[in-house]
Structures are given as C-alpha cells and as structure tokens.
Design an enzyme around this catalytic site. Structure first.
Site, PDB file in Angstrom:
ATOM      1  N   LYS A   6      15.793  21.294 -10.864  1.00  0.00           N
ATOM      2  CA  LYS A   6      15.125  20.056 -11.245  1.00  0.00           C
ATOM      3  C   LYS A   6      16.012  19.027 -11.944  1.00  0.00           C
ATOM      4  O   LYS A   6      16.840  19.362 -12.778  1.00  0.00           O
ATOM      5  CB  LYS A   6      13.935  20.369 -12.160  1.00  0.00           C
ATOM      6  CG  LYS A   6      12.714  20.833 -11.430  1.00  0.00           C
ATOM      7  CD  LYS A   6      12.287  19.812 -10.377  1.00  0.00           C
ATOM      8  CE  LYS A   6      10.804  19.709 -10.243  1.00  0.00           C
ATOM      9  NZ  LYS A   6      10.119  18.944 -11.181  1.00  0.00           N
TER      10      LYS A   6
ATOM     11  N   SER B 267      14.286  21.134 -16.058  1.00  0.00           N
ATOM     12  CA  SER B 267      13.076  21.937 -16.220  1.00  0.00           C
ATOM     13  C   SER B 267      13.440  23.261 -16.877  1.00  0.00           C
ATOM     14  O   SER B 267      14.534  23.784 -16.669  1.00  0.00           O
ATOM     15  CB  SER B 267      12.463  22.180 -14.846  1.00  0.00           C
ATOM     16  OG  SER B 267      11.714  23.362 -14.831  1.00  0.00           O
TER      17      SER B 267
ATOM     18  N   HIS C 204       0.845  -1.216   0.000  1.00  0.00           N
ATOM     19  CA  HIS C 204       0.000   0.000   0.000  1.00  0.00           C
ATOM     20  C   HIS C 204       0.874   1.257   0.000  1.00  0.00           C
ATOM     21  O   HIS C 204       0.450   2.309   0.474  1.00  0.00           O
ATOM     22  CB  HIS C 204      -0.943   0.046   1.204  1.00  0.00           C
ATOM     23  CG  HIS C 204      -1.699  -1.215   1.435  1.00  0.00           C
ATOM     24  ND1 HIS C 204      -2.960  -1.446   0.921  1.00  0.00           N
ATOM     25  CD2 HIS C 204      -1.359  -2.349   2.101  1.00  0.00           C
ATOM     26  CE1 HIS C 204      -3.361  -2.658   1.278  1.00  0.00           C
ATOM     27  NE2 HIS C 204      -2.410  -3.224   1.990  1.00  0.00           N
TER      28      HIS C 204
ATOM     29  N   GLU D 246       9.391   8.053 -16.906  1.00  0.00           N
ATOM     30  CA  GLU D 246       7.976   8.426 -17.043  1.00  0.00           C
ATOM     31  C   GLU D 246       7.471   8.095 -18.440  1.00  0.00           C
ATOM     32  O   GLU D 246       6.357   7.607 -18.622  1.00  0.00           O
ATOM     33  CB  GLU D 246       7.805   9.932 -16.780  1.00  0.00           C
ATOM     34  CG  GLU D 246       8.000  10.284 -15.315  1.00  0.00           C
ATOM     35  CD  GLU D 246       8.107  11.775 -15.060  1.00  0.00           C
ATOM     36  OE1 GLU D 246       8.007  12.165 -13.902  1.00  0.00           O
ATOM     37  OE2 GLU D 246       8.309  12.551 -16.024  1.00  0.00           O
TER      38      GLU D 246
END
Ligand code: ARG
Length: 498
Positions: A278, A272, A151, A285
C-alpha cells in the site's frame, strides 16, 4: 477583577466555563499592541502623564518579552489577565488607569481583526505560491494529453496543463475574494468602547494609524456588535477549502492503481499496517476531511451569531476557536497541497494511452464530420454513437479500429450520403494531440492558448505577490513605528509583532 457589583468571586466551575483564556494565546501580542496604542493616545490627549505612560508601557513591554510573567489565574480572558498583571506590578493608582475610554468589547474585536488581517495576508501568500507551482506544472505539460471527465466518465480529450490552469483560475477567484475583503478587515474598532463610545475625546484616528489600519469602523454599536466581516473572511477560506478538496479528490482518483495518471511522491504517502503493497494518499484524504471541518466551523459561526441582539453578548466569544481553526487549517492545507503538486510525477505515457483508446475522441470526430461534410451535428452525433456502440460490443475496441463496413452501414442507417472510406480516414486520423490542437474556442486545451494563458497568469500572480507584500509591509511599518514610540517612553526596544 471586574466584580464591582457581584459579591465575592465567581464560582470556580463557572469561571472555567466562561473563561476564554485557553483560546486567547493567539491574540496575546495583538492585545498588548492595542493597549500600547491606547496608552500612547491617552498620553497625547492629556489623560496620562509621562511617568504613568512610562510605567504602563514598560510593564506591557516586559510582558511581551516574558509572557510567563502573565498571571492568568482567575482571569476570564487575556484582556483581564494583562490588566490585572499590570495592576499587580505597578499598583492600582497607575495600572488602573489603562482601561479608561476602553472596554473589552472594542478590545476583543480589535484583537480578532488584527489577527485576521495577518492571517489573510499569510493565506494570500500561500495561494500565490500554490498557483505558481501549478503554473510550473502547466508550463511543462501543454502537450500532455489526458481524458477529461463528466459524471466521472470519459468526456473529451484535454491536457494536464489545461487542467492545472483550471485550478489556477479557480484559486485566483478565491484569492481575489479574500484580497477584496481585506479592505473591510483593515478597519479599527478601537475607541468604540462598550457599545456607546465615551465622554472622553478619544483620538480614534491616532490609535487606528498606530495599529496600521486603513480606516476605522465608526459607529460604536456596529464596531462592537457586527461580525459580518469575520463571517465573510471565514466564508472565503471555506471556498478555498472547497477548491482544495476538489483538487485533492482529482489527485486521489488519478493516482489510483486503475488510473495511474500521476504518482504522488513517497514522502507524501502513507502506508498500511497490514498490506505491504500500500501507498495511500492520506494527506489528500485528510485535506478533503478537513474541508468538512472548516464548513462545520463556518456553520457554527453563523449559528452563534444568529439571534443575538445588537451590543456585545458573550456568545461572540465562541467564534474565536472557529476563526483560528479555519485559518490554520486553510493555510496548512495550502502548504500540503503545494508540496504534493510540486512533487507529483506525471505519467504521460499512461495518460496518452488512455486518451488514444478513449471514445472521448468521438466528440471531435462528430464536430469534424459536421463541419467537413455539412452534416447536421445531431446526425453526426448519431453516426458516432452507433459506431461506438459497435466498437464497444467488440471487446471495447478503440474507435480507430472500426471497419469500413461498420462505417458504411452506419452512414446508410443515418441516411448520410458521404464516402465511407473518407469518413474512416477521418476517424483513424483523429489522434488525441490533433484533437486538442484543433480546438479553437477560447479557454479550450489548445496548447497555444494554454501557453498564452500560463504566461498571463504568471504575470498576474507576480503582481499579487507585490501587492500582498505591500500590505504586509504597511502593517509591519506601523508596528515598528509603534515600537519606536513605546521605546521613547519606556527606554526599551519593544519591537513589532512581525
Ligand atoms: N472574552 C471575551 C470574548 O472573547 C471578551 C469580551 C468580554 N466582554 C464582556 N462584556 N464580557 O469575547
């Protein structure tokens, strides 16, 4: 070229709509090889004389080396483009003989299966490579403790090594599925014709052997209509992508600022446009996103096949871009993830700190109390739950910082007649490394067990490496033999596809 019954040419817009020429580049070479095998067989059974065979094979050979000679104009697909270019070059009388005993319907599935066969081998190879990289990381990290999650909450203590092995076990199943379906992929449909075979005694065994197939798909309706093997193959690739997507998601979480368990190399991170600090895991992804695309293509494929009758229907053409895309995405994703795995920095200190402070040690202590003092596991579970409750309200203090009073109170509350001092020592003595080294059940993160498993999986990966090479070689050798036979007629070295 095929318009014998319909009057005049196909309407230009309709030709654009139904042409598959844009998707056929991927099978251009396979189509040529299939044609070479067919022509050699026609000569063998006496349907083409030597000079005719020579003229056709020489032209096909030329096309192979100079694909720019291919006239794609007005062609519905690569089969028509090759045949019409051939006829244009050597005339109808000879060129027009190539297609006897054959149809685009057995041709197209032949081309697809030949490509799928090569792609399956390439992907199996990439799977072995990623597994080897994971096993290398596993070998280096048998004592690198980390929390395991259910979880997405800390559950038990494990090790980085055990985690990497879990991926390998999963990827092995993925590979075994793909490896097993190869036997069904490697069967030749050539000679099935349009749907019902031919009055010519085609030597199907010969063409099948020339193209390196293990056997043939016998029934002519089945050979030209069925695409279940392609769906099986695509499903296997989709399952690989699901495993890769889960791995990518784990790596994304572990590399987040809050976790900082691992660091993804700069080379595989994006930045970024506005936030200078970043370092984003974009390749991972994208991989996660692409796995959705693969599932979409698989869904498209099954939807295309559903509700078409037996015997070729043009709907089947729409499968091709899906098949090509699924294979290239899967193989690229495997390569990208292999680079990522190889270059990950494992932040052992951070994982150890997270494990040390984790309430996930409660499970080990509960088991220990139960076994050591003969307390029912349910009672031990309650004891630990109550202790965590107390620790958590006090600024989330680690379990080892509970007081003797807490332990005494909880033991009393649960009706346990055990020495509080001793239990406190058990709690304090439970370190993450002790936790994993005391794990005895098979498949647990016990470092000794994981080490043995790594050894076994390494040997298994090597064995598969050899088997896949043998498969590739057998296709390669068949193509070389075919090239030699072609050379005998055409006087040119045609060369294999690999
Ligand atoms: N371009 C077609 C395909 O990719 C080839 C087969 C065409 N056959 C036919 N009878 N129209 O599926």
């Amino acid at each position: 070229m095929y318009r014998s019954r319909p009057k005049g040419p196909l309407h230009k817009d309709i030709l654009d709509f139904l042409s598959s020429i844009g998707d056929d580049d991927e099978v251009f070479l396979y189509d040529l090889l299939g044609s070479q095998a067919h022509v050699l067989m026609l000569h063998d059974i006496g349907l083409l004389v030597h000079d005719e065979t020579k003229a056709i094979l020489t032209t096909l050979d030329q096309l192979k080396h100079q694909p720019e000679l291919l006239d794609k104009q007005n062609a519905e697909d690569i089969h028509e483009a090759i045949e019409s270019t051939l006829i244009k070059q050597i005339g109808m009388e000879i060129g027009g003989k190539m297609q006897i005993g054959r149809s685009r319907n057995d041709q197209v599935i032949l081309d697809i299966l030949m490509k799928v066969r090569d792609d399956a081998n390439t992907i199996c190879d990439s799977l072995v490579r990623i597994m080897q990289s994971l096993l290398e990381k596993a070998d280096e990290n048998v004592n690198t403790v980390m929390p395991l999650y259910t979880h997405l909450r800390q559950a038990q203590i494990g090790s980085y090594s055990h985690f990497m092995v879990s991926y390998v076990d999963s990827l092995f199943r993925d590979m075994e599925r793909l490896y097993a379906c190869y036997g069904r992929i490697n069967r030749s449909p050539l000679g099935a014709g349009a749907v019902g075979g031919s009055r010519i005694m085609l030597d199907r065994v010969k063409t099948s052997k020339l193209l390196g197939f293990g056997s043939m798909i016998e029934n002519s309706i089945d050979a030209t209509s069925s695409r279940d093997v392609i769906i099986e193959y695509a499903s296997n690739l989709a399952l690989i992508m699901l495993t890769l997507s889960r791995m990518a998601e784990d790596f994304i979480i572990w590399s987040s600022d809050e976790f900082a368990f691992i660091e993804i190399s700069d080379e595989y991170s994006s930045s970024s446009s506005s936030m200078p600090q970043k370092k984003n895991p974009d390749p991972l992804e994208l991989l996660r996103g692409k796995s959705g695309q693969v599932l979409g293509d698989l869904f498209a494929m099954t939807s295309i096949i559903k509700s078409i009758p037996s015997g070729y229907s043009r709907d089947l053409q729409e499968l091709k871009p899906c098949i090509w895309r699924i294979a290239s995405t899967t193989n690229e994703s495997l390569k990208v993830l292999t680079y990522v795995v190889k270059t990950i920095t494992v932040n052992k200190g951070r994982m150890s700190e997270a494990s040390n402070n984790s309430y996930a040690l409660s499970f080990d202590i509960a088991e220990l109390l139960s076994l050591k003092y003969g307390i029912a596991f349910r009672t031990a579970h309650k004891i630990m739950g109550l202790l965590v409750q107390r620790a958590a309200v006090r600024n989330k203090r680690p379990l080892r910082m509970v007081s003797k009073e807490d332990v005494h109170e909880v033991l009393e509350k649960t009706g346990c007649i055990v020495n509080a001092e001793e239990v406190l020592n058990d709690i304090k003595g439970m370190t993450p490394n002790l936790s994993i080294s005391s794990r005895q059940s098979v498949g647990s993160p016990n470092p000794k067990q994981v080490q043995d498993r790594v050894k076994l999986l390494r040997a298994r990966a090597l064995k598969y490496n050899e088997r896949i090479s043998a498969r590739k070689n057998s296709v390669h050798e068949a193509f070389q033999m075919l090239a030699q036979l072609v050379k005998k007629y055409s006087g040119n070295d045609v060369g294999g596809i690999n």
